[in-house]
Design a protein around this motif. Sequence first.
Motif, mmCIF file in Angstrom:
data_model
loop_
_atom_site.group_PDB
_atom_site.id
_atom_site.type_symbol
_atom_site.label_atom_id
_atom_site.label_comp_id
_atom_site.label_asym_id
_atom_site.label_seq_id
_atom_site.Cartn_x
_atom_site.Cartn_y
_atom_site.Cartn_z
ATOM 1 N N LEU A 20 0.838 -1.200 0.000
ATOM 2 C CA LEU A 20 0.000 0.000 0.000
ATOM 3 C C LEU A 20 0.872 1.248 0.000
ATOM 4 O O LEU A 20 1.943 1.273 0.600
ATOM 5 C CB LEU A 20 -0.911 0.010 1.227
ATOM 6 C CG LEU A 20 -1.875 -1.167 1.373
ATOM 7 C CD1 LEU A 20 -2.751 -0.972 2.609
ATOM 8 C CD2 LEU A 20 -2.735 -1.345 0.138
ATOM 9 N N ASN A 21 0.390 2.288 -0.658
ATOM 10 C CA ASN A 21 1.169 3.520 -0.692
ATOM 11 C C ASN A 21 1.120 4.245 0.654
ATOM 12 O O ASN A 21 0.332 3.893 1.538
ATOM 13 C CB ASN A 21 0.709 4.434 -1.838
ATOM 14 C CG ASN A 21 -0.733 4.886 -1.688
ATOM 15 O OD1 ASN A 21 -1.205 5.163 -0.590
ATOM 16 N ND2 ASN A 21 -1.444 4.981 -2.807
ATOM 17 N N ASN A 22 1.958 5.250 0.812
ATOM 18 C CA ASN A 22 2.086 5.949 2.097
ATOM 19 C C ASN A 22 0.792 6.615 2.532
ATOM 20 O O ASN A 22 0.461 6.643 3.724
ATOM 21 C CB ASN A 22 3.209 6.993 2.014
ATOM 22 C CG ASN A 22 4.582 6.361 1.932
ATOM 23 O OD1 ASN A 22 4.771 5.237 2.383
ATOM 24 N ND2 ASN A 22 5.529 7.056 1.342
ATOM 25 N N LEU A 23 0.048 7.170 1.573
ATOM 26 C CA LEU A 23 -1.199 7.845 1.918
ATOM 27 C C LEU A 23 -2.204 6.864 2.526
ATOM 28 O O LEU A 23 -2.867 7.171 3.533
ATOM 29 C CB LEU A 23 -1.796 8.510 0.675
ATOM 30 C CG LEU A 23 -1.014 9.697 0.104
ATOM 31 C CD1 LEU A 23 -1.653 10.175 -1.186
ATOM 32 C CD2 LEU A 23 -0.954 10.839 1.120
ATOM 33 N N LYS A 24 -2.327 5.681 1.919
ATOM 34 C CA LYS A 24 -3.257 4.676 2.437
ATOM 35 C C LYS A 24 -2.829 4.218 3.833
ATOM 36 O O LYS A 24 -3.663 4.100 4.742
ATOM 37 C CB LYS A 24 -3.316 3.469 1.494
ATOM 38 C CG LYS A 24 -3.806 3.773 0.087
ATOM 39 C CD LYS A 24 -5.241 4.231 0.080
ATOM 40 C CE LYS A 24 -5.730 4.446 -1.354
ATOM 41 N NZ LYS A 24 -7.081 5.026 -1.385
ATOM 42 N N ASN A 25 -1.531 3.953 4.001
ATOM 43 C CA ASN A 25 -1.041 3.501 5.310
ATOM 44 C C ASN A 25 -1.259 4.562 6.389
ATOM 45 O O ASN A 25 -1.624 4.240 7.524
ATOM 46 C CB ASN A 25 0.447 3.146 5.222
ATOM 47 C CG ASN A 25 0.681 1.761 4.648
ATOM 48 O OD1 ASN A 25 -0.033 0.821 4.980
ATOM 49 N ND2 ASN A 25 1.666 1.629 3.784
#
Length: 414
Positions: A20-25
């Motif tokens: 998952l990308n940083n925004l989702k995490n």
Amino acid sequence: MLKKLLFLAPIALFSYDNLLNNLKNREFDYEKNYSIENSKDLSKSWMSPVNFSYSINKTNLNPKRVSKNFSISVNQPIFKSGAIYYSIKYAKNLKNLNLINIELKKRELVKQALELAIDYKINLINKNIIKLNIKNTKIDIKKKKEAFLNGVGDSTLLNDAVLKLNSLKLNLVDIDLALFKLKKNFEKISNLDITKVNLPKLKLICKNDYVNKNLEISSERYNIKIQKDLYKMNVGNTLLSLNINGNYNIVKNSYKENLPTLDESTYNYYNIGISLNWPFNFNALNKIQKSKINYLKSRIELNDKKNELSKDYAVLLKEIKIIDQKIKIYKENIKIYDSLIASTKDAIKGGDATGLDLDIMENSQKTSLLNIKILNLQKQKILLELFYKLSISNFSVSFSNFQYYRSINLFLLI
């Protein structure tokens, strides 16, 4: 038992810390932190505030006076027939329920990303299959054209072959569009390259593990605890409660005229006491009954969810068996093509066949091999449905022999 544990080992491949990308995490991290802070807030909701007050009063009446008053007061329940105990339990259980649901949301997103990666790989294989079919169709057109020019062919068959070639070329264009869409949808979730995602190699798990170690079941179990806590809280709130109350005051008086009889004075005093309360609400019984009904309903919902998961497992298992049957058919076709290829090679030596006939047989065999790869990928998508909600927090086994050991903790229930 060890056999069951090893079935769960492939779940270590779910390294969605990087998927998952940083925004989702970060979104999920904020949701978790909010749930934790909300639980702390609710666990203290039974505590009454300590009130601090400070006041200044002036009067121009004789004698002119300035009064300053500082006070601390509290009215704190210390016993509410179990309501306090269950309110603390409720806060803890609600936190656990929210964390499970956040974990499920995160896993759903991980599953979506992995499905996109699998579909991308399937479409790449389909693209190769179409290219092989195009080769065979071109050979077929060439043979039909030669037959037609020699007066032994049918123009309708030749026309059908040309139309089939055009259709395959259009399919190839559609595949490129599908690959582009899959890639862009994947990029909404992950910063990784979709072509380089390491797909998990999952194996079938038993029905009991799928049903009883499912995070949705854990969610339902915590919901039962929450509804029971709310029921007990409503009961406790209608019964006897014991409060301790008190205040402490500091008063300071000063006068404009500095007379002996009007000297500045400061004094303090306190009050402390206890009180018993037994509230009588006309709708108390209705509130209790409503919360009891919700509690009983939550227990039914747990059994209903188990039944749903059991039926889901049966459907997924049937789909896997159908895929295995299809793989078996394709493997049988490959054996047939082995025989046909050998016969065609002999026929070429005898002058009864050409290299084009051999190319058709070999391309068709390659198509069957590629279809087996597609079926195995489709099987992984089905197994993903079985695995992504699975909790392994109840298992204790060393995964040190697996390549992705470092990621195993990511799927442990917090």
